[in-house]
Scaffold this active site. Structure first.
Site, PDB file in Angstrom:
ATOM      1  N   ASP A  13       0.880  -1.167   0.000  1.00 62.52           N
ATOM      2  CA  ASP A  13       0.000   0.000   0.000  1.00 62.52           C
ATOM      3  C   ASP A  13       0.917   1.215   0.000  1.00 62.52           C
ATOM      4  O   ASP A  13       1.509   1.549   1.029  1.00 62.52           O
ATOM      5  CB  ASP A  13      -0.902  -0.012   1.241  1.00 62.52           C
ATOM      6  N   GLU A  73      -0.871  -1.636  -4.895  1.00 59.71           N
ATOM      7  CA  GLU A  73      -2.112  -0.909  -5.123  1.00 59.71           C
ATOM      8  C   GLU A  73      -1.834   0.318  -5.975  1.00 59.71           C
ATOM      9  O   GLU A  73      -0.850   1.031  -5.769  1.00 59.71           O
ATOM     10  CB  GLU A  73      -2.753  -0.509  -3.786  1.00 59.71           C
ATOM     11  N   ASP A 146      -2.608   0.831   7.087  1.00 59.02           N
ATOM     12  CA  ASP A 146      -1.793   0.689   5.873  1.00 59.02           C
ATOM     13  C   ASP A 146      -1.325  -0.756   5.694  1.00 59.02           C
ATOM     14  O   ASP A 146      -1.254  -1.253   4.570  1.00 59.02           O
ATOM     15  CB  ASP A 146      -0.576   1.622   5.943  1.00 59.02           C
TER      16      ASP A 146
END
Length: 176
Positions: A13, A73, A146
């Site tokens: 992330d 991501e 996160d």
């Protein structure tokens, strides 16, 4: 699939202050969390130093856990262009660390991650965290957020990998 009977996936992330990572093992019918956490940089450091630190720390994580693939991501549109550019730069450092470690990098939008985990793209953060916890058989939600988001990206790839391999086999003339 790796030679050890499961696929080890690192999910990322991206962020430049906080980058979440999650390493999961995908067996044929289950997932297990190997490790998750965050890599942080100091607010007062210049951006090139922060990117260098993200790269170096992620190289260490990859070397320690030896994943077979990386799921990163993609950026969600951010109304603050300056922040979006900085996150994009951190994402680039993360992708470079994965690529330089010999990993194939798969990119997923937040919508694709939500669809792969929850079955629909409008799941909220709490629903996603509960599903990640259940899928990995954990007693509590991975922390911080996160790290949980990174674990979700890794699971997303685990759910998509067989399909991706079948498509690649068909394109190359295989029987997949």
């Amino acid at each position: 699939m790796s030679t050890h009977g499961f696929m080890r996936i690192i999910g990322i992330d991206p962020g430049y202050a906080i980058l979440g990572y999650g390493v999961v093992d995908k067996a044929p019918n289950s997932y297990s969390l190997v490790e998750c956490g965050v890599l942080t940089t100091d607010k007062g450091d210049p951006m090139p130093e922060r990117l260098k630190r993200i790269y170096a720390m992620l190289m260490d994580v990859i070397a320690e856990f030896a994943p077979d693939a990386a799921a990163v991501e993609e950026l969600f549109f951010n109304s603050n262009a300056k922040t979006a550019i900085k996150v994009g730069e951190a994402r680039g450092a993360a992708i470079l660390a994965c690529a330089n470690s010999g990993l194939t990098v798969y990119e997923y939008t937040p919508l694709q991650v939500k669809q792969a985990i929850a079955g629909y793209g409008r799941a909220d953060k709490r629903q996603m965290q509960e599903l990640v916890t259940r899928i990995c058989g954990l007693s509590e939600v991975p922390q911080p957020d996160d790290a949980a988001d990174a674990v979700a990206a890794a699971i997303c790839h685990g759910n998509s990998a067989a399909f991706i391999e079948r498509v690649a086999a068909k394109r190359s003339g295989g029987t997949g």
